[in-house]
Design an enzyme around this catalytic site. Sequence first.
Site: not given
Ligand code: NAD
Ligand code: TYD
Length: 350
Positions: A12, A163, A134-136, A159, A215
């Site tokens: 993503f 991280k 991530t902020d998590e 997770y 939810v």
């Molecule tokens: P995502 O799950 O959409 O994408 C992860 C990508 O990494 C995928 O394309 C997958 O094929 C690839 N991948 C997984 N394992 C791999 C490996 N061993 N070698 C090579 N490629 C591999 O994740 P995202 O939401 O795009 O998140 C990207 C980064 O940002 C992550 O490090 C995540 O922890 C961080 N992040 C995401 C969010 C969010 O809201 N999505 C928030 C904070 C931080």
């Molecule tokens: P998510 O998108 O999984 O991100 P993160 O857990 O990394 O914050 O979830 C966002 C929030 O939404 C989290 O508080 C969990 C909640 N959630 C639901 O209530 N229903 C759902 O089906 C999902 C996927 C998440």
Amino acid sequence: MKTYLVTGGAGFIGSNFVLYMLKKYNDVKIVNLDKLTYAGNLENLKDVQENPKHIFVQGDICDKELVTELFDKYDIDYVVNFAAESHVDRSIKEPEIFASTNVLGTVNLLNCAKNAWERENGWKDGVRYHQVSTDEVYGSLGDTGYFMETTPLDPHSPYSSSKAGADFMVKAYFDTFNMPVTITRCSNNYGPYHFPEKLIPLLINNCLNHKDLPVYGDGLNIRDWLYVEDHCKAIDMVVRDGRVGEVYNVGGHNERTNIQIVKTVIKHIHDNVDETVTEDLIKYVEDRKGHDRRYGIAPDKIKEELGWYPETTFEVGIVKTIEWYLENRQWMENVTSGEYQKYYEKMYTV
Ligand code: NAD
Ligand code: TYD
């Protein structure tokens, strides 16, 4: 010309970053290393498929031989590590792969970068390893206050713990070897190409298909939502101009309860697409184990040092996002049917 090794660039945020960078700069080349797990989707990259400045390599960040070969073959200036297992619910069911990819994969990248970049008297000029975190990792907030870069790490889920482990390894390479590293810790992203296991794309998809909207718990958990393009801009700025060894928090100033998000998506789809989509679809389900209550970031440091701020308000970003999914229904169809996993053959076999 600057050459980036972007990992996880078919996911993503990674794919949004690749598209953002190749659109913004003429003097950037990207080697995109992605394993193409269930979360990797080459369809996200179809606009740069023919672009000679984008080189896609299917492979694992844990593979030492492959990563070393990429450093040898391409003169890598910057590593931006997005590759990760990223879904909290999956980490509760299968923690091992999170430790393996997120921690060991990061160590392997750091080590290969060190081997390629370390010189007798320091480091190759202008190189940088950037970790997307991530902020998590900070844990969970009460009703008030924000995560700061100085907030002690207190992760709860497998997770976020993986991280945090990765962040500590990045810090260790700075503290021990003086390796030029930076880390960004961002809040919940949303926008195009978001895999529909995460809250916002799941809601959009379920609304359009008249399916229940699950939810968790009481729906009052709070997340701070960051439009993905704003995040890409922040990473670009930090990689180029952030201070080595520093962490930068990246947040959206857009805190919402989950139920507010659910109702916002329903309302937009009800008013603009399908009147039969109503709040009757909401279904309260069992809470997530160890569910963090609130995340919130004050992105003051990145604003003060680099002039970055989140340009997209949630009201604007959510409409852009829903509209993108409406215009790209085939993308969602390909993801939910599994068709997207055939894109590799479609794009890379003659
Ligand atoms: P995502 O799950 O959409 O994408 C992860 C990508 O990494 C995928 O394309 C997958 O094929 C690839 N991948 C997984 N394992 C791999 C490996 N061993 N070698 C090579 N490629 C591999 O994740 P995202 O939401 O795009 O998140 C990207 C980064 O940002 C992550 O490090 C995540 O922890 C961080 N992040 C995401 C969010 C969010 O809201 N999505 C928030 C904070 C931080
Ligand atoms: P998510 O998108 O999984 O991100 P993160 O857990 O990394 O914050 O979830 C966002 C929030 O939404 C989290 O508080 C969990 C909640 N959630 C639901 O209530 N229903 C759902 O089906 C999902 C996927 C998440």
